[in-house]
Every structure is written in C-alpha cells, then in structure tokens.
Design a protein around this motif. Structure first.
Motif, short mmCIF file in Angstrom:
data_model
loop_
_atom_site.label_atom_id
_atom_site.label_comp_id
_atom_site.label_asym_id
_atom_site.label_seq_id
_atom_site.Cartn_x
_atom_site.Cartn_y
_atom_site.Cartn_z
N SER A 15 0.85 -1.37 0.01
CA SER A 15 0.05 0.15 0.25
C SER A 15 0.75 1.23 -0.01
N ARG A 16 2.22 1.05 0.42
CA ARG A 16 2.77 2.53 0.68
C ARG A 16 4.46 1.99 0.42
N ILE A 18 8.25 1.31 -0.14
CA ILE A 18 8.98 0.23 -0.93
C ILE A 18 7.98 -0.77 -1.69
N ARG A 38 -2.91 -3.15 5.84
CA ARG A 38 -4.00 -3.13 6.84
C ARG A 38 -5.30 -2.46 6.53
N ASP A 66 -3.95 -8.19 8.54
CA ASP A 66 -2.71 -8.09 9.54
C ASP A 66 -1.53 -9.12 9.15
N TYR A 161 14.24 -4.60 15.94
CA TYR A 161 14.18 -4.79 14.29
C TYR A 161 15.18 -5.19 13.63
N LYS A 165 15.02 -8.65 11.20
CA LYS A 165 15.31 -8.73 10.09
C LYS A 165 16.43 -9.74 9.74
N GLY A 192 19.39 -0.20 2.47
CA GLY A 192 20.07 0.89 3.76
C GLY A 192 18.80 1.78 4.06
N ILE A 194 16.08 4.34 3.30
CA ILE A 194 15.27 4.65 2.02
C ILE A 194 14.22 5.82 2.47
N THR A 196 11.07 6.89 3.05
CA THR A 196 9.77 6.42 3.00
C THR A 196 9.10 7.06 4.27
#
Ligand SMILES: NC(=O)c1ccc[n+]([C@@H]2O[C@H](COP(=O)([O-])OP(=O)(O)OC[C@H]3O[C@@H](n4cnc5c(N)ncnc54)[C@H](OP(=O)(O)O)[C@@H]3O)[C@@H](O)[C@H]2O)c1
Length: 253
Positions: A15-16, A18, A38, A66, A161, A165, A192, A194, A196
């Motif tokens: 939806s947004r 990347i 979502r 979700d 985080y 990842k 790296g 980005i 957004t």
C-alpha cells in the motif's frame, strides 16, 4: 531475463513505500498485483495508481489483513478467486526507534510478529501453492523478502528490528535450500536508509542530513531504486539465495 507479462504477484506492504514502488514497477512490466496491507482505503488508492495494459488480462487486487495473523493468510489462500502466484514479495514491516531497555513488551511483540512471523506465514502459505504451479524446466516462481541492512550491521535504537530482519535473512537462506528443487527461487533484499514514511517518522531534516553524511553516496535511497533491485531478482532465472544490499554503500562503512 523473464518477462513479467501475464504473471501475478502478491506484495505485502504494497500500500505504501517500498512495497508500492515494487508493485508499480512490476505492473509497468505487465504483471498483475495483489496488494496486502491493513488499511483498505490506502490499498485501493495504491492499486488504482498501478499501470494496466489495455486489452490484456492484467488485473490488480487488494486484500486487507494484518500479516502477523495466521488466519489472515489462511483466508487469503483459501479464497476461490485467488490468482496464481508467480512472485511473492514480503515487504510489510514496522520499525523501532528506542533502546531495548526502553522498548515496551507490546512493541517487541509487534515488531517480531510483523517483520519476521508475518514473512514466515506469507512463505509458509504460498509455497505449497507455488509448488503446484510448476511448469517446464525454467524456474519462474520466486519469493523476494525485504529485510534490511540492519540484519547484518548493528543499528542503535533498532535491536529488535535488527533481530527480526536477521531472522528474515536466515529464513530466506534456509528456504533457498528447501524450495529450489521445487522450481521456486528465494532471495532477500537488504535496503539501507530509504526515503519512505518509515524513515520520515524518525528522521526530520537534521536526522536526514545526519544519515546522508554516513552514506558513501551521500543521500538516502529512493523506493524506485529498491524496486529495480527487486525486478532483477524477479527476472533473473539463476538468482537464488541472493542477499542483495541496496544501500548506497553504507554496508562498506
Ligand atoms: N525505509 C527504509 O529505510 C527501509 C530500510 C530497510 C528495510 N526496510 C523494510 O522495507 C519494508 C517496507 O518499508 P517502507 O519503508 O516502505 O515502510 P512504510 O512506508 O512504513 O510501509 C510499510 C508497509 O507495511 C505495511 N504493514 C505494516 N505493518 C503491517 C501489518 N501488520 N500487516 C500488513 N501490512 C503491514 C503498511 O501498510 P499499512 O500500515 O497500511 O497496514 C505499509 O504498506 C519494511 O519491511 C521495512 O522494514 C525499509
């Protein structure tokens, strides 16, 4: 190079940011896209922004759930109108901006559930479907997981985080072993910093300048630059188990 015309891809986080940039590029190459996020309104406006080849069978769809919930994936996969899946992109993710000792239990749970468990569920539910779709010798189905440079490099205020990842990288490498023989390729992107909503949230102008100074190319990346890396992974039939940095050289520092 394989054409994306006539193919269909499922993109979580479509939806947004990347995920949407990947959907836009894949759609411009002729693929149909199902966007997962979502919020139904954001998804619909994202889907409306995708290219549609006139007179072709190319169609775009949205589905709101979700990704951390197993029943969301189960419902999607059991939908009788479900398209074939040529490419699965797991890009849904949430970030962290706090030291571990200040991170709430709720935030820890959400980050791991979205970034890692959500990616595991996506792969787990789509792999059997992709296995059944194998045609001919060419390996045309693929999974593209979006991890982060922080999977391999430490990140201050990003411990959970980074752990989530790193898990996505481990997952993808193990899947490369498991699914290659079934005609499915599995690769992972390590962006790296980005530009957004995710980096906007924590980075005002000062932070952006501060981050840019750390990056050998001197700037944050653009979503379109990550999308072309995803296109390479989707189109190159020998790309399997790639762990691809796309970070303006930040990994060299
Ligand atoms: N931006 C960066 O610098 C950067 C760097 C390295 C890696 N990444 C990774 O790249 C991916 C995309 O990040 P971005 O920068 O494009 O972030 P973004 O602009 O904040 O977009 C995040 C996307 O994930 C979706 N999402 C979040 N939680 C979800 C959930 N529980 N279920 C379903 N969808 C969910 C969001 O949709 P809704 O909020 O509408 O649900 C949205 O589509 C993430 O995995 C991120 O960790 C980003």
């Amino acid at each position: 190079m394989q054409s994306l015309a006539g193919k269909h891809c499922f993109i979580s986080g479509g939806s947004r940011g990347i995920g949407l940039a990947i959907a836009r590029l894949f759609a411009a190459q002729g693929a149909g896209c199902t966007l997962i996020g979502r919020d139904e309104d954001t998804l619909l406006s994202a889907a409306n922004s995708l290219h549609r080849q006139e007179g072709s069978s190319q169609q775009h769809y949205t589905t709101a759930f979700d990704v951390s919930t197993q029943n969301g994936w189960e419902k999607l996969i059991s939908d009788s109108k479900l398209q074939t899946c040529d490419i699965l992109v797991n890009a849904a993710g949430v970030s962290q901006n706090s030291f571990l000792f200040n991170t709430s239990r709720l935030d820890v749970t959400e980050i791991i559930a979205t970034n890692l468990t959500g990616t595991i569920w996506g792969c787990k539910h789509f792999i059997p479907k992709m296995m059944k779709q194998r045609k001919g010798k060419l390996i045309t189905r693929c999974i593209i997981n979006v991890a982060s440079l922080l999977a391999t490099h430490g990140g201050r205020g990003a411990s959970v985080y980074a752990a989530s990842k790193a898990g996505v990288v481990g997952l993808t490498r193990s899947l490369a072993w498991e699914v290659g023989r079934f005609g499915i390729r599995a690769n992972v992107l390590l962006p790296g910093y980005i530009q957004t909503d995710m980096t906007k949230g924590s980075a005002g102008m000062d932070r952006k300048n501060e981050l840019s100074a750390l990056i050998p190319l001197g700037r944050l990346g653009l979503v379109e630059e990550v999308a072309t890396a995803a296109l390479f992974l989707a189109q190159n039939s020998y790309a399997h188990n790639c762990v691809l940095n796309i970070d303006g050289g930040l990994s060299a520092t």
